[in-house]
Every structure is written in C-alpha cells, then in structure tokens.
Design a protein around this motif. Structure first.
Motif, PDB file in Angstrom:
ATOM      1  N   UNK A  18       0.817  -1.221   0.000  1.00 30.66           N
ATOM      2  CA  UNK A  18       0.000   0.000   0.000  1.00 30.66           C
ATOM      3  C   UNK A  18       0.847   1.267   0.000  1.00 30.66           C
ATOM      4  N   UNK A  19       2.114   1.160   0.415  1.00 30.73           N
ATOM      5  CA  UNK A  19       2.998   2.324   0.491  1.00 30.73           C
ATOM      6  C   UNK A  19       3.988   2.385  -0.663  1.00 30.73           C
ATOM      7  N   UNK A  20       3.871   1.508  -1.619  1.00 32.48           N
ATOM      8  CA  UNK A  20       4.822   1.490  -2.730  1.00 32.48           C
ATOM      9  C   UNK A  20       4.778   2.773  -3.567  1.00 32.48           C
ATOM     10  N   UNK A  21       3.672   3.479  -3.560  1.00 24.40           N
ATOM     11  CA  UNK A  21       3.582   4.732  -4.323  1.00 24.40           C
ATOM     12  C   UNK A  21       3.996   5.951  -3.502  1.00 24.40           C
ATOM     13  N   UNK A  22       4.431   5.736  -2.269  1.00 21.98           N
ATOM     14  CA  UNK A  22       4.849   6.839  -1.403  1.00 21.98           C
ATOM     15  C   UNK A  22       6.048   7.576  -2.001  1.00 21.98           C
ATOM     16  N   UNK A  23       5.974   8.921  -1.956  1.00 23.90           N
ATOM     17  CA  UNK A  23       7.071   9.789  -2.381  1.00 23.90           C
ATOM     18  C   UNK A  23       7.470  10.668  -1.211  1.00 23.90           C
ATOM     19  N   UNK A  24       8.767  10.834  -1.012  1.00 24.17           N
ATOM     20  CA  UNK A  24       9.261  11.705   0.061  1.00 24.17           C
ATOM     21  C   UNK A  24       8.924  13.157  -0.240  1.00 24.17           C
ATOM     22  N   UNK A  25       8.958  13.534  -1.496  1.00 28.52           N
ATOM     23  CA  UNK A  25       8.573  14.869  -1.963  1.00 28.52           C
ATOM     24  C   UNK A  25       7.837  14.693  -3.282  1.00 28.52           C
ATOM     25  N   UNK A  26       7.035  15.666  -3.675  1.00 29.40           N
ATOM     26  CA  UNK A  26       6.272  15.504  -4.924  1.00 29.40           C
ATOM     27  C   UNK A  26       7.142  15.248  -6.161  1.00 29.40           C
ATOM     28  N   UNK A  27       8.347  15.817  -6.200  1.00 33.47           N
ATOM     29  CA  UNK A  27       9.180  15.666  -7.394  1.00 33.47           C
ATOM     30  C   UNK A  27      10.087  14.427  -7.362  1.00 33.47           C
ATOM     31  N   UNK A  28      10.104  13.700  -6.262  1.00 31.62           N
ATOM     32  CA  UNK A  28      10.978  12.534  -6.169  1.00 31.62           C
ATOM     33  C   UNK A  28      10.296  11.277  -6.704  1.00 31.62           C
ATOM     34  N   UNK A  29      11.102  10.266  -6.939  1.00 33.21           N
ATOM     35  CA  UNK A  29      10.560   8.976  -7.354  1.00 33.21           C
ATOM     36  C   UNK A  29       9.845   8.319  -6.178  1.00 33.21           C
ATOM     37  N   UNK A  30       8.836   7.540  -6.467  1.00 37.87           N
ATOM     38  CA  UNK A  30       8.166   6.774  -5.417  1.00 37.87           C
ATOM     39  C   UNK A  30       9.073   5.612  -4.998  1.00 37.87           C
ATOM     40  N   UNK A  31       8.695   4.956  -3.916  1.00 36.27           N
ATOM     41  CA  UNK A  31       9.427   3.779  -3.472  1.00 36.27           C
ATOM     42  C   UNK A  31       9.515   2.760  -4.610  1.00 36.27           C
ATOM     43  N   UNK A  32       8.378   2.461  -5.236  1.00 38.14           N
ATOM     44  CA  UNK A  32       8.337   1.484  -6.324  1.00 38.14           C
ATOM     45  C   UNK A  32       9.157   1.947  -7.529  1.00 38.14           C
TER      46      UNK A  32
END
Length: 146
Positions: A18-32
């Motif tokens: 469920x957190x694979x799409x998490x991004x530290x900031x809007x412009x960064x890559x997601x975890x996945x």
C-alpha cells in the motif's frame, strides 16, 4: 552483488504494498519507482552498455515501469535482473576492463562502469531507506558487503 540483491529485496519486502507509491517529496521517485529504476539501470549498464545488447529506452520501456505491477512482480523482476547482471559479471572477459567507451559524453573504462553501477544501486537504495523511515517502519539490518 549477491549481498546488494539480498539487502534490496529485504527493503522491498519491508515496505507494505500500500505504500509502494509513497514519495518523500512531490518531485521525487516513489518507493516502487526507485526499486524498478535500480533494475532498469542494472539492465542498461550490464546488458546493453557492457554486454552489447540493444538498449531499452527509459521513456518508452514498459518492462521496468511500475504501472500494473504488484509488489511481488516488482521484487521478482529485481531478482531476475540482479541474477542476469551477476551472470554477466562472472562471465565478463577481464582483459576488457580497461576498454573505453562513451558514457553520456564522458570517456570511461568498463571497470569504471562496473563501479558506477554499484554506486548507482546504493544511491537509489538509500532513497528507499528514507521512504521506509518516513513511513515509520524499521528498515532491515544492513547486509554487509563482505
């Protein structure tokens, strides 16, 4: 390479799907995206740049894109890519390590490309560690290099 694979897979398994799409900031890559970007970079550097196969293009590639892939499918792809990279490394003709090639306009040896690949994996894996911490999860213990 084997320990790098083990540690990356542990990180991938630690993060809930469920957190694979998490991004530290809007412009960064997601975890996945970080996870599959590592696999893409390994494939491109080893199989194309060093192995001579025609390169995949990041912008049009679908193999290493997140869309439509489950956590398990992404982890399986990463493991498969690590295995193919390790095989190439084991079979690489070491007399060619000092051969030079153009790397984004820079003159580099194949030895430097191998080192750069290891560094690139570490760079994106570190971003994934931040994602894990920001999600209040405890990352797995580091798998030593030796």
């Amino acid at each position: 390479m084997e320990n790098s694979k083990k540690y990356l897979v542990l990180l991938a398994e630690t993060m809930p799907e469920d957190n694979y799409n998490f991004k530290a900031t809007p412009e960064s890559l997601s975890f996945a995206q970080n996870l599959l970007h590592i696999a893409y970079a390994m494939d491109w550097h080893s199989q194309s740049l060093l192995g001579g196969r025609e390169a995949r293009v990041w912008q049009t590639d679908t193999i290493f894109k997140v869309k439509g892939k489950s956590k398990k499918e992404m982890i399986d792809l990463v493991e498969k890519t690590f295995d193919a990279t390790a095989k190439l490394l084991k079979e690489f003709d070491t007399t060619k390590l000092e051969d030079r090639l153009d790397y984004f306009g820079l003159d580099r040896t194949k030895r430097q490309i191998f080192m750069l690949l290891a560094d690139y994996i570490t760079h994106h894996r570190a971003q994934m560690l931040v994602h894990i911490r920001l999600n209040r999860l405890v990352p797995p213990r580091y798998v030593l290099f030796q």
